[in-house]
Design an enzyme around this catalytic site. Structure first.
Site, PDB file in Angstrom:
ATOM      1  N   HIS A   1      77.520  26.367  71.382  1.00 23.91           N
ATOM      2  CA  HIS A   1      76.795  26.403  70.115  1.00 23.91           C
ATOM      3  C   HIS A   1      76.101  25.104  69.797  1.00 23.91           C
ATOM      4  O   HIS A   1      75.051  25.096  69.163  1.00 23.91           O
ATOM      5  CB  HIS A   1      77.747  26.777  68.983  1.00 23.91           C
ATOM      6  CG  HIS A   1      77.806  28.243  68.841  1.00 23.91           C
ATOM      7  ND1 HIS A   1      78.544  29.012  69.689  1.00 23.91           N
ATOM      8  CD2 HIS A   1      77.176  29.069  68.008  1.00 23.91           C
ATOM      9  CE1 HIS A   1      78.357  30.265  69.362  1.00 23.91           C
ATOM     10  NE2 HIS A   1      77.534  30.330  68.347  1.00 23.91           N
TER      11      HIS A   1
ATOM     12  N   ASP B   1      76.947  37.003  78.844  1.00 23.65           N
ATOM     13  CA  ASP B   1      78.358  37.387  78.934  1.00 23.65           C
ATOM     14  C   ASP B   1      78.605  38.384  80.055  1.00 23.65           C
ATOM     15  O   ASP B   1      79.647  38.349  80.698  1.00 23.65           O
ATOM     16  CB  ASP B   1      78.836  37.978  77.599  1.00 23.65           C
ATOM     17  CG  ASP B   1      79.237  36.877  76.647  1.00 23.65           C
ATOM     18  OD1 ASP B   1      79.955  35.965  77.082  1.00 23.65           O
ATOM     19  OD2 ASP B   1      78.810  36.907  75.478  1.00 23.65           O
TER      20      ASP B   1
ATOM     21  N   GLU C   1      77.953  43.925  77.349  1.00 23.96           N
ATOM     22  CA  GLU C   1      78.216  42.628  77.971  1.00 23.96           C
ATOM     23  C   GLU C   1      79.575  42.581  78.666  1.00 23.96           C
ATOM     24  O   GLU C   1      80.050  41.516  79.020  1.00 23.96           O
ATOM     25  CB  GLU C   1      78.042  41.471  76.975  1.00 23.96           C
ATOM     26  CG  GLU C   1      78.450  41.731  75.559  1.00 23.96           C
ATOM     27  CD  GLU C   1      78.034  40.620  74.589  1.00 23.96           C
ATOM     28  OE1 GLU C   1      77.367  39.657  74.971  1.00 23.96           O
ATOM     29  OE2 GLU C   1      78.410  40.751  73.410  1.00 23.96           O
TER      30      GLU C   1
ATOM     31  N   CYS D   1      68.732  40.638  76.227  1.00 22.21           N
ATOM     32  CA  CYS D   1      68.526  39.446  75.398  1.00 22.21           C
ATOM     33  C   CYS D   1      69.212  38.194  75.929  1.00 22.21           C
ATOM     34  O   CYS D   1      69.196  37.160  75.293  1.00 22.21           O
ATOM     35  CB  CYS D   1      68.979  39.708  73.970  1.00 22.21           C
ATOM     36  SG  CYS D   1      70.747  39.947  73.843  1.00 22.21           S
TER      37      CYS D   1
HETATM   38  C1  PEP Z   1      74.629  37.249  75.860  1.00 20.58           C
HETATM   39  O1  PEP Z   1      75.849  37.277  76.018  1.00 20.58           O
HETATM   40  O2  PEP Z   1      73.813  37.469  76.769  1.00 20.58           O
HETATM   41  C2  PEP Z   1      74.043  36.938  74.550  1.00 20.58           C
HETATM   42  C3  PEP Z   1      72.760  37.017  74.340  1.00 20.58           C
HETATM   43  O3  PEP Z   1      74.884  36.549  73.575  1.00 20.58           O
HETATM   44  P1  PEP Z   1      75.509  35.068  73.433  1.00 20.58           P
HETATM   45  O4  PEP Z   1      74.767  34.174  74.406  1.00 20.58           O
HETATM   46  O5  PEP Z   1      75.309  34.684  72.021  1.00 20.58           O
HETATM   47  O6  PEP Z   1      76.929  35.301  73.806  1.00 20.58           O
HETATM   48 MG    MG Z   2      77.184  37.433  74.342  1.00 24.46          MG
END
Ligand code: PEP
Ligand code: MG
Length: 756
Positions: free
Chosen positions: A371, A636, A612, A683
């Protein structure tokens, strides 16, 4: 030369028993290294122990090397031959250690004359506790038998050392006067990891450094109580201005971010105590120093994590007070023109540092959550992570050039480097010019329509997404306001943020992901159970389902924000249809309750699943049937399919998004969504890898969501790709069995498995 290894093993057995009657770990380790050196007829024997606090190997005892360096020589896992033995849990035996590429010379340790090198890890079950090393001036001195013997000794010793370490560690944790580390000349260039792009040139400042000596004499005159009172007033004004500015710029996450600074400053026992001391005849400098350090000591000893975090704030405040006291330049009261160097950084510290205009951030060692990098990227502040902790000791005034794109750092860069840096900056200006060519719609070369959307972390990302013509928001990571604040945001506070997103996107698609915390995303204010595998623990939708009141508050805020506009809500880390249905039922209950209370809201949101997990891939058909839309969270998905922690830098080379298992999983998800006619997008970071775009298009993905700044480049890649050719490419990739085959096909460097 005959070595009596059997005797040695027996002697160590005796030593271990002996230890039970002694209370000194140092004494015990001293006997151990003497005994091993004697029996192995080796010139040197040393023990390095792993220090959990600093996550480093520390020289704990030695026979043969410079004893003054005991406790001062520190290595990161993987650093030097010793670090290698530790990191790989494997013996290292070298005929001439100095010839190894991993050899690391510590000046003054007196290792120069030793050639033969043998190190074995000290293992206690699966945990690594240190390394046992022998060295000798005769090359190739240690045989395979010696290696076996040393391993046997290490296994006998490990249990005793571990117990001793725990017992005596308690005593050793007591504060001691800091001992200077032996100074080593730092390289002029360090290769680290990029956490956030862009270049920064500035003076190194350690976060939380409060060193009155740097200001002594700067005023050029005797300072009085009146000067101090003015400095307090000026400090207050500056912080209030910063607070105001941050609230304008980052209203979703930065509310009251400087409140601790202001509260402390206004506290009578802080500035009041300083005034009293000055009135009593003390120098203003000394008064500020004493009171600040008194507070810092109090905070740092606290059991309460939130209070411990304030240690940094109070020193930061002290620095500003002294700066204002000597009449320093106004903009230098902040971190303007500075590269902030630190070992650890909380998301809230990051906001404070960036709010104070830091040019860049250099993090030493671990301690950074994904983060913090995401926020750095959203705030467009360059950031590099390096493992060499010596950057924390850089003398003040050191100039640093940070290249966040390459993940490199130049220390006191030469003129030629600075010139290149100027050119890099010009390249950035060109990239910004290319942004102007971005088009509102995207097509492959043969005319297939593709939709490009933005991933949003902070509200401040919205203008960029709009400027770069994102067709919507494919992922709003809703956790940031939760992570940075000191408490859960209320329904009302969340509503204000979500409503603003919906408004600013003016009817374009917006997908809100519900809270995704757990794993390495921690809420400092919420007590969590200590999980040994947080990524397999109470994360994301599991947390929301377990803490229903927090979940409901968010769902109500989302439903209210969606009033009168299309609204999409998506659940992260869904592992079963049951998870999804349970979450969706709660959403429906919330909508019902809002209707009953006559509160305006969106009664029919579309509800989606983030795919995921491997379990979600297996049941993708059923999820596609149940949900209104699916979104592939490839970051993930790769982590869980390959069982490779995405935040563990030691196995970063095993995190391979183009692994055949991942490619085939993606195809299965696309097929399931196509069969059920369910809308599907991707995403994760895979969507921004130009080499993977043809595969993703080829299997049938037509909706990509990404960090907005990648939109122009990815649009270019897609526009230059022929869909038919991409289909053929994807088909052949799906038949590949080996990671190396895919890597070669796509032009990635092939991993040398021998070296892993
Ligand atoms: C992912 O896991 O691909 C995702 C977009 O979520 P985050 O990176 O926030 O876990
Ligand atoms: Mg994720």
């Amino acid at each position: 030369m005959a070595k009596d290894n059997v005797d040695l093993i027996c002697s160590i057995g005796e030593l271990a028993v002996l230890f039970e009657k002694t209370s000194s770990l140092d004494g015990f380790l001293g006997k151990v290294v003497n005994t091993i050196a004697y029996h192995m007829k080796a010139a040197v024997c040393s023990v390095y122990l792993f220090d959990d606090d600093s996550q480093q190997l520390v020289l704990a005892a030695t026979q043969g090397l410079n004893p003054e360096f005991v406790r001062h020589v520190r290595m990161n896992p993987g650093e030097g031959l010793v670090g290698q033995a530790f990191a790989n849990s494997k013996s290292v035996r070298e005929a001439d250690g100095r010839q190894s590429p991993y050899f690391k010379l510590v000046p003054g340790l007196n290792e120069e004359s030793y050639r033969a090198f043998l190190a074995v890890p000290l293992l206690r079950g699966l945990s690594r506790i240190g390394v046992l090393v022998v060295q000798d001036p005769v090359a190739d001195y240690f045989s395979e038998n010696d290696e076996k013997a040393l391993r046997a000794i290490a296994s006998q010793l490990a249990v005793t050392i571990e117990n001793a370490r725990l017992l005596i560690g308690l005593r050793e944790k007591e504060p001691k006067a800091p001992t200077p580390r032996p100074r080593e000349e730092m390289a002029k260039f360090i290769k680290g990891t990029s956490a956030s792009g862009g270049c920064a040139l500035g003076t190194a400042v350690e976060l939380g450094r409060f060193d009155p000596a740097e200001y002594v004499g700067a005023a050029g005159r005797h300072l009085t109580l009146e000067d101090f009172t003015k400095a307090v007033a000026m400090t207050e004004q500056q912080i209030e201005a910063l607070q105001h500015e941050m609230e304008e710029r980052l209203s979703d996450v930065a509310s009251l971010i400087f409140s601790a600074h202001l509260l402390i400053l206004k506290d009578e026992s802080f500035s009041g105590a300083m005034s009293d001391r000055i009135r009593g005849g003390e120098e203003p400098f000394s008064a500020v120093h004493e009171v600040v350090e008194g507070y810092a000591a109090l905070f740092s000893r606290s059991q309460n994590a939130a209070l411990r975090e304030k240690t940094q704030d109070v020193r930061d405040l002290g620095r500003r007070l002294l700066h204002n006291l000597v009449g320093g330049e106004m903009d230098r009261a902040d971190y303007n023109g500075c590269v902030v160097v630190c070992a650890d950084l909380m998301p809230s510290d990051m906001l404070k540092v960036v709010g104070q205009r830091a040019a860049g951030l250099l993090l030493a060692g671990g301690g950074v959550t994904s983060h913090v990098s995401i926020i750095a990227r959203s705030l467009r502040v360059p950031m590099v992570i390096v493992s060499d902790r010596r950057v924390l000791d850089l003398p003040s005034g050191t100039r640093l050039l940070l290249d966040g794109d390459q993940g490199t750092v130049f220390i006191n860069p030469e003129e030629t480097v600075l010139k290149n840096y100027g050119e890099l900056d010009r390249a950035r200006v060109q990239a910004e010019a290319a942004e102007k060519n971005v088009r509102p719609e995207t097509f492959t070369r043969d005319g297939r329509r593709v939709h490009l959307l933005a991933n949003i972390n902070l509200l401040s990302d919205l203008p960029v997404a709009l400027r770069l013509k994102a067709e919507g928001i494919g992922l709003y990571r809703s956790e940031f306001p939760f992570i940075v604040r000191n408490d859960f945001p209320s329904e009302e506070e969340q509503y204000v943020i979500y409503r603003r997103i919906v408004r600013e996107m003016g009817g374009r698609e917006v997908v809100f992901r519900t809270l995704d915390i757990g794993g390495d995303k921690i809420l400092s204010y919420f007590p969590t159970v200590n999980e040994s595998n947080p990524f397999l623990g109470l994360r994301a939708i599991r947390f929301s389902l377990r803490h229903r009141e927090i979940f409901e508050r968010q769902l109500r805020a989302l439903l209210r924000a969606g009033e009168g506009v299309p609204l999409r809500i998506m659940f992260p880390l869904v592992s079963s249809v049951d998870d999804f249905v349970e979450a969706r039922d709660i959403l429906h209950d919330c909508a019902h309750a809002l209707a009953e209370a006559g509160i305006p809201h969106q009664p029919h949101p579309e509800v989606g699943v983030m795919v995921e997990l491997p379990s979600a891939v297996e049941i993708a058909d059923d999820l596609a049937d149940e949900a209104d839309f699916l979104c592939i969270g490839s970051n993930d998905l790769v982590q869980y399919i390959l069982a490779v922690d995405r935040t563990n830098e030691h196995i970063a080379d095993l995190y391979v998004p183009y692994h055949p298992a991942v490619l085939r999983a993606l195809k299965r998800i696309v097929d399931a969504a196509t069969k059920q006619q369910t809308d599907l997008s991707i995403c994760g970071d895979m969507a921004t890898d130009p080499r993977l775009i043809p595969f993703l298009l080829g299997i049938g993905l037509t909706k990509f969501s990404m960090d907005s700044r990648r939109l122009p480049q990815i649009q270019e890649v897609i526009s230059g790709t022929d869909f038919k050719a991409a289909q053929a490419k994807a088909e052949s990739m799906l038949l590949m069995r080996r990671v190396s085959e895919v890597a070669t096909f796509l032009g990635y460097p092939v991993i040398d498995r021998e070296k892993i």
